[in-house]
Design a protein around this motif. Structure first.
Motif, PDB file in Angstrom:
ATOM      1  N   HIS A   1       0.823  -1.210   0.000  1.00 49.40           N
ATOM      2  CA  HIS A   1       0.000   0.000   0.000  1.00 49.40           C
ATOM      3  C   HIS A   1       0.853   1.254   0.000  1.00 49.40           C
ATOM      4  O   HIS A   1       0.483   2.259  -0.580  1.00 49.40           O
ATOM      5  CB  HIS A   1      -0.894   0.023   1.241  1.00 49.40           C
ATOM      6  CG  HIS A   1      -2.024  -0.967   1.160  1.00 49.40           C
ATOM      7  ND1 HIS A   1      -2.961  -1.073   2.137  1.00 49.40           N
ATOM      8  CD2 HIS A   1      -2.344  -1.884   0.218  1.00 49.40           C
ATOM      9  CE1 HIS A   1      -3.832  -2.016   1.814  1.00 49.40           C
ATOM     10  NE2 HIS A   1      -3.468  -2.521   0.661  1.00 49.40           N
TER      11      HIS A   1
ATOM     12  N   VAL B   1     -12.608  -2.041   1.292  1.00 48.08           N
ATOM     13  CA  VAL B   1     -12.416  -1.287   2.528  1.00 48.08           C
ATOM     14  C   VAL B   1     -13.399  -1.789   3.582  1.00 48.08           C
ATOM     15  O   VAL B   1     -14.600  -1.867   3.323  1.00 48.08           O
ATOM     16  CB  VAL B   1     -12.638   0.222   2.277  1.00 48.08           C
ATOM     17  CG1 VAL B   1     -12.426   1.017   3.563  1.00 48.08           C
ATOM     18  CG2 VAL B   1     -11.718   0.724   1.170  1.00 48.08           C
TER      19      VAL B   1
ATOM     20  N   HIS C   1     -14.345  -1.550   7.945  1.00 52.15           N
ATOM     21  CA  HIS C   1     -13.998  -0.905   9.207  1.00 52.15           C
ATOM     22  C   HIS C   1     -13.590  -1.907  10.287  1.00 52.15           C
ATOM     23  O   HIS C   1     -12.855  -1.566  11.210  1.00 52.15           O
ATOM     24  CB  HIS C   1     -15.147  -0.017   9.702  1.00 52.15           C
ATOM     25  CG  HIS C   1     -16.321  -0.763  10.242  1.00 52.15           C
ATOM     26  ND1 HIS C   1     -17.289  -1.309   9.431  1.00 52.15           N
ATOM     27  CD2 HIS C   1     -16.684  -1.049  11.521  1.00 52.15           C
ATOM     28  CE1 HIS C   1     -18.205  -1.898  10.190  1.00 52.15           C
ATOM     29  NE2 HIS C   1     -17.863  -1.767  11.445  1.00 52.15           N
TER      30      HIS C   1
ATOM     31  N   PHE D   1      -8.273  -3.382   2.642  1.00 54.03           N
ATOM     32  CA  PHE D   1      -7.976  -2.296   3.581  1.00 54.03           C
ATOM     33  C   PHE D   1      -8.819  -2.491   4.839  1.00 54.03           C
ATOM     34  O   PHE D   1      -9.829  -1.816   5.045  1.00 54.03           O
ATOM     35  CB  PHE D   1      -8.278  -0.932   2.953  1.00 54.03           C
ATOM     36  CG  PHE D   1      -7.369  -0.539   1.824  1.00 54.03           C
ATOM     37  CD1 PHE D   1      -6.260   0.262   2.051  1.00 54.03           C
ATOM     38  CD2 PHE D   1      -7.613  -0.996   0.537  1.00 54.03           C
ATOM     39  CE1 PHE D   1      -5.422   0.623   0.998  1.00 54.03           C
ATOM     40  CE2 PHE D   1      -6.779  -0.646  -0.513  1.00 54.03           C
ATOM     41  CZ  PHE D   1      -5.674   0.164  -0.287  1.00 54.03           C
TER      42      PHE D   1
ATOM     43  N   CYS E   1     -10.292   0.179   8.303  1.00 54.45           N
ATOM     44  CA  CYS E   1     -10.312   1.507   7.694  1.00 54.45           C
ATOM     45  C   CYS E   1     -11.745   1.958   7.413  1.00 54.45           C
ATOM     46  O   CYS E   1     -12.636   1.145   7.224  1.00 54.45           O
ATOM     47  CB  CYS E   1      -9.535   1.519   6.373  1.00 54.45           C
ATOM     48  SG  CYS E   1      -7.774   1.195   6.547  1.00 54.45           S
ATOM     49  N   HIS E   2     -11.931   3.258   7.380  1.00 56.63           N
ATOM     50  CA  HIS E   2     -13.224   3.824   6.998  1.00 56.63           C
ATOM     51  C   HIS E   2     -13.000   5.009   6.068  1.00 56.63           C
ATOM     52  O   HIS E   2     -11.897   5.572   6.013  1.00 56.63           O
ATOM     53  CB  HIS E   2     -14.021   4.262   8.229  1.00 56.63           C
ATOM     54  CG  HIS E   2     -13.364   5.348   9.023  1.00 56.63           C
ATOM     55  ND1 HIS E   2     -12.432   5.095  10.012  1.00 56.63           N
ATOM     56  CD2 HIS E   2     -13.486   6.718   8.965  1.00 56.63           C
ATOM     57  CE1 HIS E   2     -12.024   6.237  10.538  1.00 56.63           C
ATOM     58  NE2 HIS E   2     -12.637   7.225   9.915  1.00 56.63           N
TER      59      HIS E   2
ATOM     60  N   GLN F   1     -13.121   8.652   5.090  1.00 57.81           N
ATOM     61  CA  GLN F   1     -13.148   9.921   5.803  1.00 57.81           C
ATOM     62  C   GLN F   1     -13.633  11.073   4.930  1.00 57.81           C
ATOM     63  O   GLN F   1     -14.311  11.988   5.395  1.00 57.81           O
ATOM     64  CB  GLN F   1     -11.742  10.235   6.327  1.00 57.81           C
ATOM     65  CG  GLN F   1     -11.626  11.524   7.108  1.00 57.81           C
ATOM     66  CD  GLN F   1     -10.244  11.667   7.727  1.00 57.81           C
ATOM     67  OE1 GLN F   1     -10.065  11.455   8.916  1.00 57.81           O
ATOM     68  NE2 GLN F   1      -9.248  12.005   6.904  1.00 57.81           N
TER      69      GLN F   1
ATOM     70  N   LEU G   1      -9.048   7.504   3.081  1.00 58.48           N
ATOM     71  CA  LEU G   1      -9.283   6.555   4.162  1.00 58.48           C
ATOM     72  C   LEU G   1      -8.582   6.985   5.438  1.00 58.48           C
ATOM     73  O   LEU G   1      -7.518   7.602   5.400  1.00 58.48           O
ATOM     74  CB  LEU G   1      -8.776   5.163   3.774  1.00 58.48           C
ATOM     75  CG  LEU G   1      -9.322   4.517   2.497  1.00 58.48           C
ATOM     76  CD1 LEU G   1      -8.763   3.109   2.354  1.00 58.48           C
ATOM     77  CD2 LEU G   1     -10.842   4.499   2.494  1.00 58.48           C
ATOM     78  N   ALA G   2      -9.181   6.612   6.565  1.00 60.73           N
ATOM     79  CA  ALA G   2      -8.571   6.800   7.874  1.00 60.73           C
ATOM     80  C   ALA G   2      -8.761   5.508   8.657  1.00 60.73           C
ATOM     81  O   ALA G   2      -9.550   4.646   8.276  1.00 60.73           O
ATOM     82  CB  ALA G   2      -9.199   7.979   8.607  1.00 60.73           C
ATOM     83  N   GLY G   3      -8.003   5.388   9.758  1.00 60.60           N
ATOM     84  CA  GLY G   3      -8.096   4.184  10.571  1.00 60.60           C
ATOM     85  C   GLY G   3      -6.749   3.512  10.676  1.00 60.60           C
ATOM     86  O   GLY G   3      -5.730   4.182  10.877  1.00 60.60           O
TER      87      GLY G   3
ATOM     88  N   ASP H   1      -5.021   2.263   8.416  1.00 66.42           N
ATOM     89  CA  ASP H   1      -4.212   2.648   7.263  1.00 66.42           C
ATOM     90  C   ASP H   1      -4.789   3.946   6.717  1.00 66.42           C
ATOM     91  O   ASP H   1      -5.985   4.023   6.452  1.00 66.42           O
ATOM     92  CB  ASP H   1      -4.268   1.548   6.200  1.00 66.42           C
ATOM     93  CG  ASP H   1      -3.032   1.524   5.322  1.00 66.42           C
ATOM     94  OD1 ASP H   1      -2.052   2.189   5.663  1.00 66.42           O
ATOM     95  OD2 ASP H   1      -3.076   0.843   4.284  1.00 66.42           O
ATOM     96  N   SER H   2      -3.989   4.977   6.573  1.00 67.54           N
ATOM     97  CA  SER H   2      -4.464   6.202   5.927  1.00 67.54           C
ATOM     98  C   SER H   2      -3.968   6.177   4.489  1.00 67.54           C
ATOM     99  O   SER H   2      -2.783   5.965   4.236  1.00 67.54           O
ATOM    100  CB  SER H   2      -3.942   7.448   6.657  1.00 67.54           C
ATOM    101  OG  SER H   2      -2.545   7.432   6.694  1.00 67.54           O
TER     102      SER H   2
END
Length: 436
Positions: free
Chosen positions: A15, A50, A52, A143, A146-147, A149, A163-165, A167-168
Motif C-alpha cells: 500500500h 475497505v 472498518h 484495507f 479503515c473507513h 473519511q 481513508l482513515a483508521g 491505514d491512511s
C-alpha cells in the motif's frame, strides 16, 4: 502480526509503495461487498475492499442466517458453495404453518423444473469464509480497519476516496460501491438519503443446541395473526429461533426475553420444546426496524446489499438480495470498466435491473410490515397451498424469490388457487380458530 488481521505486513508495505489507483473501490466487506469484490476481480479489474472491522473473523450477528434459493446461482459462481457445505452449511427448505394448515416442505423449482435450495449457515461461519475468498482473489487489495473519511469530487464524479483508521490512504477510482450495510455511512457522506417506511413488528432471536424438531428436519415458520415464529437448523448443531410480534407486546416480552421466547414458541402447533434445549448466547431483540431503501446509484456511486435496501426480516431476503445485487452490479458494470467506457449507461442498466427484479418484492414486504393480518390474496394463497401441491410449490417459488409478484399473482394463477380453495377439502392440520 495477528492472523485475525486481514491486512498482512506484506500487503501493508504494498500500500505504501505502489499505485493506489483502482477500477473499483468497495466500502464494506460483508456479503454484498465481498461478492462484488471477487466477481469484479475475476473480470480482470483492480478492486480495493475497505472494511472498518480489522479482524478477519468479524461477522454480522443480527441475521436469520437463512439464504433464499434465488441466491444459490450466485453462490456457485463465487465458488462458495463447496466451501460453506464443507463447513456444515445446510441445504434449506421450509415448512410454513398458518390457520389453514401446514403448507409442507415442497422445494421450489426453476424454469426447467429442477428443484432448488438455499442455505442455512451461521454468519460466524459464512462471513469469514467469504471474506477470505474475496481478499485472496488476485486483483483484490484489502484495507481492513479503515473507513472512508472524505470523498473528493471532480466534475460531479468521485475521483478519490480518503481513508482513515489502521491505514491512511488516498484511493483513486472510477467506480465507488457502497456495501456498508443498513444506514450506510458512505451514503450519508455522499449526501444520499434513504426512504424509510413503517414496520409495526419487533423481533427476538436466539441460538440453541439440542433443539428436537417435531416435524422433519427443515426450517419451519408459523404465521398466526400478528405473531410469527421461526426455527432454523444451522451448521455446528446450532438452531436459530426467532419470534416477531407487534410493538405493543415488546415491553412485556422484554421483561424476561428468554422465558417469553420459550412460551411464545410453545404456543405454536408442532413447535419444539425449547425448555429442554441449551441456550447459546443471549436473546437478541430489536424494537424499531423500519424498512429502508435508497437509490441504486448516484453520480459514479452504486449501492448494493443492505446499503441499497434493508427490509423487515420476516421474509428472510436480506442475505439473498445481498448476493444478487452485487452480481447484478458486476454484470452491468464490468465491461464498461474494462473497456474504459463512460459508466453512466451501465449504472442506469444496473438501476433498471434493481427496479425490475426487486421493487415488486419490496412492495410486498413493506405492505406486510404495516399490517397485523393477512389480506384477501394472502388468505387465498395460504389456504390453497395447504390444500394442493401445485399451489404449495407456487407459493414456495415466490417465497424463495424465484418468481416475482407478476408471476405469483398472474390472473391464471389466482383463478387456479381460487378453484383449489373452493373445490378441495381443508387441510387436516388447519386450525380454524387461529387468527390471521
Amino acid at each position: 502480526m495477528n492472523r485475525s488481521i486481514l491486512l498482512s505486513s506484506e500487503t501493508a508495505a504494498r500500500h505504501k509503495h505502489t499505485d493506489l489507483s483502482f477500477d473499483v473501490v468497495i466500502v464494506g466487506a460483508g456479503i454484498a461487498g465481498c461478492t462484488a469484490a471477487r466477481l469484479f476481480a475475476l473480470e480482470g479489474l483492480r478492486v480495493a475492499l475497505v472494511e472498518h472491522h480489522a479482524k478477519a473473523d468479524a461477522y454480522k450477528q443480527l441475521c436469520t442466517h437463512f439464504i433464499q434459493p434465488s441466491a444459490t446461482p450466485t453462490i456457485r459462481r463465487l465458488g462458495l458453495d463447496c466451501l460453506i457445505e464443507e463447513a456444515g452449511a445446510i441445504r434449506n427448505s421450509i415448512d410454513i404453518w398458518t390457520r389453514y394448515g401446514w403448507i409442507g416442505n415442497v422445494s421450489p423449482v426453476d424454469k426447467d423444473g429442477i428443484e432448488l435450495f438455499g442455505y442455512n449457515v451461521q454468519r460466524r461461519t459464512l462471513d469469514p469464509i467469504l471474506r477470505r475468498l474475496a481478499v485472496t482473489t488476485p486483483g483484490v487489495t484489502s484495507f481492513p480497519g479503515c473507513h472512508v473519511q472524505r470523498l473528493v469530487e471532480q466534475q460531479g464524479q468521485v475521483k478519490r476516496v480518503e481513508l482513515a483508521g489502521m491505514d491512511s490512504a488516498v484511493l483513486e477510482t472510477r467506480l465507488l460501491v457502497g456495501a456498508d450495510g443498513r444506514n450506510s455511512p458512505l451514503a450519508t457522506l455522499a449526501g444520499i438519503r434513504a426512504v424509510s417506511t413503517l414496520n409495526t413488528r419487533f423481533g427476538a432471536s436466539a441460538a440453541y443446541r439440542g433443539v428436537r424438531l417435531v416435524r422433519g428436519t427443515c426450517s419451519q415458520m408459523w404465521m398466526r395473526g400478528a405473531e410469527m415464529g421461526y426455527i432454523f437448523p444451522n451448521d455446528d448443531g446450532i438452531t436459530v429461533v426467532a419470534y416477531m410480534s407487534t410493538k405493543d407486546a415488546f415491553d412485556e416480552f422484554h421483561l424476561s426475553p428468554r422465558d417469553s421466547l420459550t412460551r411464545a414458541m410453545a404456543s405454536f402447533p408442532d413447535a419444539p420444546d425449547l425448555s429442554t434445549a441449551i441456550p447459546e448466547g443471549r436473546v437478541l431483540m430489536v424494537k424499531d426496524y423500519p424498512n429502508l431503501s435508497g437509490r441504486p446509484s448516484a453520480r459514479n456511486i452504486a449501492f448494493i446489499g443492505d446499503a441499497l435496501m434493508s427490509l423487515d426480516p420476516l421474509p428472510g431476503v436480506g442475505c439473498g438480495f445481498a448476493f444478487q445485487t452485487a452480481e447484478w452490479l458486476v454484470d452491468a458494470l464490468a465491461s464498461a470498466l474494462r473497456d474504459n467506457r463512460p459508466l453512466r449507461g451501465a449504472l442506469n442498466c444496473y438501476a433498471r435491473t434493481v427496479s425490475r427484479k426487486l421493487y415488486g418484492h419490496r412492495f410486498f414486504v413493506r405492505d406486510m410490515a404495516r399490517r397485523r393480518k393477512f389480506n384477501v390474496l394472502d388468505r387465498l394463497a395460504f389456504a390453497a397451498a395447504a390444500q394442493d401441491d401445485w399451489a404449495s410449490r407456487h407459493l414456495h417459488n415466490f417465497a424463495a424469490r424465484l418468481n416475482g409478484p407478476g408471476q405469483f399473482l398472474a390472473p391464471q394463477a389466482v383463478l387456479r388457487m381460487l378453484w383449489i380453495r373452493l373445490s378441495r377439502p381443508a387441510s387436516s392440520s388447519a386450525q380454524r380458530d387461529a387468527p390471521v
